[in-house]
Design a protein around this motif. Structure first.
Motif, short mmCIF file in Angstrom:
data_model
loop_
_atom_site.label_atom_id
_atom_site.label_comp_id
_atom_site.label_asym_id
_atom_site.label_seq_id
_atom_site.Cartn_x
_atom_site.Cartn_y
_atom_site.Cartn_z
N GLN A 1 34.54 -51.05 48.93
CA GLN A 1 35.17 -49.87 49.51
C GLN A 1 36.64 -49.75 49.14
OE1 GLN A 1 34.33 -50.06 53.71
NE2 GLN A 1 32.15 -49.67 53.44
N ALA A 2 37.23 -50.84 48.66
CA ALA A 2 38.66 -50.82 48.32
C ALA A 2 38.91 -50.38 46.89
CB ALA A 2 39.26 -52.21 48.53
N GLN A 3 37.88 -50.14 46.12
CA GLN A 3 38.08 -49.76 44.73
C GLN A 3 38.73 -48.38 44.63
OE1 GLN A 3 37.52 -51.91 42.07
NE2 GLN A 3 37.37 -53.21 43.88
N PRO A 4 39.73 -48.21 43.74
CA PRO A 4 40.41 -46.92 43.58
C PRO A 4 39.43 -45.81 43.20
CG PRO A 4 41.59 -48.67 42.42
CD PRO A 4 40.27 -49.25 42.85
N GLY A 5 39.60 -44.67 43.83
CA GLY A 5 38.77 -43.52 43.49
C GLY A 5 37.37 -43.56 44.07
N GLU A 6 37.12 -44.48 44.99
CA GLU A 6 35.78 -44.60 45.57
C GLU A 6 35.44 -43.33 46.32
OE1 GLU A 6 32.47 -45.68 45.68
OE2 GLU A 6 33.61 -47.50 45.21
N ALA A 7 34.33 -42.69 45.92
CA ALA A 7 33.97 -41.40 46.51
C ALA A 7 32.93 -41.53 47.61
CB ALA A 7 33.44 -40.47 45.43
N VAL A 8 32.29 -42.69 47.71
CA VAL A 8 31.28 -42.89 48.74
C VAL A 8 31.69 -44.08 49.59
CG1 VAL A 8 29.45 -41.90 47.35
CG2 VAL A 8 29.91 -44.33 47.19
N ASP A 9 30.85 -44.47 50.50
CA ASP A 9 31.17 -45.58 51.40
C ASP A 9 30.15 -46.70 51.18
OD1 ASP A 9 32.59 -46.89 53.36
OD2 ASP A 9 31.33 -46.13 54.98
N PRO A 10 30.27 -47.43 50.06
CA PRO A 10 29.26 -48.43 49.73
C PRO A 10 29.34 -49.65 50.64
CG PRO A 10 31.10 -48.63 48.25
CD PRO A 10 31.38 -47.44 49.11
N GLN A 11 28.26 -50.37 50.71
CA GLN A 11 28.27 -51.61 51.45
C GLN A 11 27.16 -52.50 50.93
OE1 GLN A 11 27.59 -50.17 55.52
NE2 GLN A 11 25.57 -51.08 55.47
N TRP A 12 27.18 -53.76 51.36
CA TRP A 12 26.15 -54.72 50.99
C TRP A 12 25.43 -55.19 52.25
CZ3 TRP A 12 24.96 -56.77 46.10
CH2 TRP A 12 25.78 -56.33 45.05
N LYS A 13 24.17 -55.52 52.08
CA LYS A 13 23.41 -56.13 53.17
C LYS A 13 22.71 -57.37 52.60
CE LYS A 13 19.00 -53.69 52.55
NZ LYS A 13 17.96 -52.87 53.20
N ALA B 1 31.57 -68.50 38.52
CA ALA B 1 32.24 -68.06 37.32
C ALA B 1 33.38 -67.17 37.68
CB ALA B 1 31.27 -67.35 36.41
N THR B 2 34.02 -66.60 36.69
CA THR B 2 35.19 -65.78 36.94
C THR B 2 34.83 -64.55 37.74
OG1 THR B 2 36.08 -66.52 34.85
CG2 THR B 2 37.05 -64.55 35.81
N SER B 3 35.68 -64.20 38.68
CA SER B 3 35.44 -63.07 39.56
C SER B 3 35.48 -61.75 38.79
CB SER B 3 36.51 -63.04 40.67
OG SER B 3 36.37 -61.89 41.44
N LEU B 4 34.45 -60.94 38.99
CA LEU B 4 34.42 -59.60 38.45
C LEU B 4 34.24 -58.66 39.63
CD1 LEU B 4 32.13 -60.05 35.33
CD2 LEU B 4 34.60 -59.89 35.42
N PRO B 5 35.28 -57.95 40.03
CA PRO B 5 35.22 -57.14 41.24
C PRO B 5 34.23 -55.99 41.12
CG PRO B 5 37.47 -57.49 40.52
CD PRO B 5 36.58 -57.94 39.41
N PRO B 6 33.92 -55.36 42.24
CA PRO B 6 32.97 -54.25 42.22
C PRO B 6 33.45 -53.14 41.32
CG PRO B 6 33.42 -54.92 44.46
CD PRO B 6 34.43 -55.62 43.59
N ALA B 7 32.51 -52.49 40.64
CA ALA B 7 32.86 -51.35 39.82
C ALA B 7 33.03 -50.13 40.71
CB ALA B 7 31.76 -51.10 38.79
N THR B 8 33.81 -49.17 40.24
CA THR B 8 34.03 -47.94 41.00
C THR B 8 32.78 -47.08 40.96
OG1 THR B 8 36.37 -47.97 40.50
CG2 THR B 8 35.43 -45.87 41.19
N THR B 9 32.35 -46.59 42.13
CA THR B 9 31.13 -45.81 42.25
C THR B 9 31.46 -44.38 42.64
OG1 THR B 9 29.95 -47.77 43.00
CG2 THR B 9 28.90 -45.64 43.41
#
Length: 274
Positions: free
Chosen positions: A176-188, A19-27
């Motif tokens: 990690q590229a989301q504007p204002g990202e305050a942490v260093d998220p990742q996926w496994k 479906a249509t791409s919905l990028p990661p939300a800012t965390t």
């Protein structure tokens, strides 16, 4: 609470799985370690390349496999319409797809993958569907191939470790590229599930992806997940994606209800392909 992505990189606009791409939300992370999420932002980078289409009939065949709102029924509603039907056919008969590495298709076609664009006759995306007011979403992507050997090769590409590695790396970069990202998220990702159910009813395996975030200085599993379920019926491959997060307001039987709904809807879609 954190919602890492709603079907991030999905196809529909893209080939990620339906479906249509919905990028990661800012965390963001509070002093107490709680994570919160802002609304997803629109994607601006999505290189598109043509996938050869054997003929419009291949698109029609693939569309039969898409899971619809009617298949779910009950309290399921359409969150966002699907894309990828005959309207996306170019005058030369190609179905355009977004093959950036975040997509389910894109990672299978990456240098480390084993699926060639020429093997695909058509690929279509279903709508993103939401279960009531919960933060649980489902969508589907169907790929049509010219013959069964090509479809089986596609399953091999998705079952290869390179696909999970590519997908989690791409989702991590997006997060990690989301504007204002305050942490260093990742996926496994967990390895593809090779349980005894494989080969029954078209089932080919499951990949589970887990969102992680830094809480009190430690990278830990956070409240976001994606589950990808693979099926094959003859020359057609169906990818069902479920993504979301837990919520304190969830009813106690939500997980069972979600699984029951998903199994029933998928059974209907597979029957149409058969």
């Amino acid at each position: 609470m954190v919602l890492g992505t709603l079907l991030a990189g999905a196809c529909g606009g893209s080939d990620d799985g339906g479906a249509t791409s919905l990028p990661p939300a800012t965390t963001t992370t509070s002093a107490g370690g709680d994570t919160t999420t802002s609304a997803p932002a629109a994607s601006t980078t999505a290189p598109r390349v043509p996938i050869p289409a054997a003929d419009p009939a291949a698109v029609t065949r693939a569309e039969k496999g898409l899971i619809t709102q009617a298949d779910f029924g009950g309290d399921w509603v359409q969150f966002e319409a699907g894309r990828g039907g005959p309207g996306d056919l170019t005058p030369t008969g190609a179905v355009l797809r977004d093959l950036n590495p975040t997509s389910r298709i894109g990672c299978a076609l990456s240098p480390a993958g084993s699926l060639a664009p020429q093997a695909i006759a058509a690929v279509v995306d279903g709508a993103i569907l939401q279960k009531g007011a919960t933060k649980r979403y489902a969508t589907s992507t169907a790929l049509a191939f010219a013959d069964e050997p090509a479809a089986r090769a596609a399953i091999d590409a998705y079952r290869a470790p390179a696909w999970s590695t590519c997908r989690t790396a791409a989702k991590t970069r997006d997060a990690q590229a989301q504007p204002g990202e305050a942490v260093d998220p990742q996926w496994k990702a967990d390895p593809i599930d090779d349980n005894t159910g494989r080969g029954k009813g078209g089932f080919e395996g499951v990949v589970r992806l887990q969102y992680q975030a830094v809480v009190d200085g430690t990278l830990t599993d956070a409240n976001g997940y994606e589950t990808l379920i693979f099926y094959r019926v003859g020359r057609t491959l169906l990818i069902v994606a479920v993504e979301g997060l837990n919520d304190p307001a969830d009813p106690p039987n939500l997980v069972k209800a979600l699984n029951d709904d998903l199994n029933a809807a998928t059974t209907k879609a597979l029957a149409r392909l058969a």
